[in-house]
Design an enzyme around this catalytic site. Sequence first.
Site, mmCIF file in Angstrom:
data_model
loop_
_atom_site.group_PDB
_atom_site.id
_atom_site.type_symbol
_atom_site.label_atom_id
_atom_site.label_comp_id
_atom_site.label_asym_id
_atom_site.label_seq_id
_atom_site.Cartn_x
_atom_site.Cartn_y
_atom_site.Cartn_z
ATOM 1 C CB THR A 147 -0.895 0.012 1.256
ATOM 2 O OG1 THR A 147 -1.657 -1.195 1.287
ATOM 3 C CG2 THR A 147 -1.821 1.213 1.262
ATOM 4 C CD GLU A 148 -1.196 5.258 -1.065
ATOM 5 O OE1 GLU A 148 -0.437 5.841 -1.853
ATOM 6 O OE2 GLU A 148 -2.430 5.200 -1.209
ATOM 7 C CG LEU A 149 5.147 2.728 -4.055
ATOM 8 C CD1 LEU A 149 6.136 3.560 -4.866
ATOM 9 C CD2 LEU A 149 5.069 1.325 -4.633
ATOM 10 C CD1 TRP A 301 2.778 6.716 -2.597
ATOM 11 C CD2 TRP A 301 3.344 6.175 -4.703
ATOM 12 N NE1 TRP A 301 1.636 6.315 -3.249
ATOM 13 C CE2 TRP A 301 1.951 5.966 -4.547
ATOM 14 C CE3 TRP A 301 3.910 5.892 -5.944
ATOM 15 C CZ2 TRP A 301 1.132 5.496 -5.574
ATOM 16 C CZ3 TRP A 301 3.093 5.421 -6.960
ATOM 17 C CH2 TRP A 301 1.730 5.228 -6.772
#
Length: 412
Positions: A147-149, A301
């Site tokens: 999730t979200e890097l 990120w």
Amino acid sequence: MANKSICLYFQVHQPCRLRLYRFFDIGKDSHYYDDFANRTILRRVAQRCYLPMNALLLQEIKASKGKFRVAFSISGSALEQFKRFAPEVIESFRALAATGAVEFLAETYNHSLASLKSESEFSHQVLKHKAAIEDLFGVTPTAFRNTELIYSDSIGEEVLNLGFKTMLTEGARHIMGWKSPNFVYSNALNPKLKLLLRNYSLSDDIAFRFSNKGWEMWPLTAEKYLGWVKESAKDDDVVNLFMDYETFGEHQSADSGIFEFMKALPGVVLKDGTFDFATPSEVVKKYKAVADLEVVDPISWADEERDVTAWLGNELQQEAFNKVYAMTEKLSIVNSPELWEDFGHLQESDHFYYMCTKFFSDGEVHKYFNPYDTPYEAFINYMNVLSDFQIRLDEARAALDVKELAEKELGK
């Protein structure tokens, strides 16, 4: 054969948005979701982004005879909404899968922050998502995108233990130092896990700056962009361009020229010959890791800080986050499919993002995605829902205790 590669990866996610849930609903109404908003937004984004962009990618893959290659991760929450509101989107992704030029990555099923809190729930969601991708697209994911890097050394080790050899994350400045993101790296605890790092500058040129007429580099053409990519990777191996898929047609509108840019890019790159296109799993086969990358504290990120404060940076977020995960053990005992499903949706990272108070350098980004007027409203609404969920969980546990007691009495 080109001696350098471009790795294009797109994130696809739509949260299951909560309806306005008042204090007086607690204990009386356990339908938590804004079905109208979810359907309306999903259908809108499907028409603006998913369907036209999938058609464009399919056309370019066929035109290049499979040399143009991309990767996707699609959250389970998005897949569920596609099935309910826009099944034609599923079919368009199946058409891409059939080309053999598209890699589908694994992730947390509910786009959750479980990797920061619960190893068992993280594992459960990853395996559930992997099974969903196999069922829908007939391929088994071998690379992972959290999730979200979100990534750290310990999260990477968990991902390796779940059977994945490749993981995507952010080329955050504070962990990279002088190092370039344009190489393959490896996990510091176990080098068997290979890491691909987002080139955030080149990715954000498309994702955030493309339509900004005040940007000194506007307008962006495929030829100009390739020049930047060549300059960035003149001594390197691979440029990883990772972005939200909703960039195309939603965040950057069709009249900005974003579709024309993406239609031109594959041909311009392949004709030049410096780069080929490769999916994440292909990249780690083609290039060796140049070094271990040590990431003790989680990165992502999001925002300038590239950390997890977008979701857990204030007391409201932390209270909500801790309360929802405190229910995990009792849920495991009750083991109700209906409760598990709601629990999954209540873990979606978006709910915590809406509570963010970081309205400074990244305020506009947070505002764009937020259906609430204030972070406090988001918190109150979420906690009201969680209070009702807690009542249902406690009642289910009490009923189970009564059932077990009755069975004991009968067994005497």
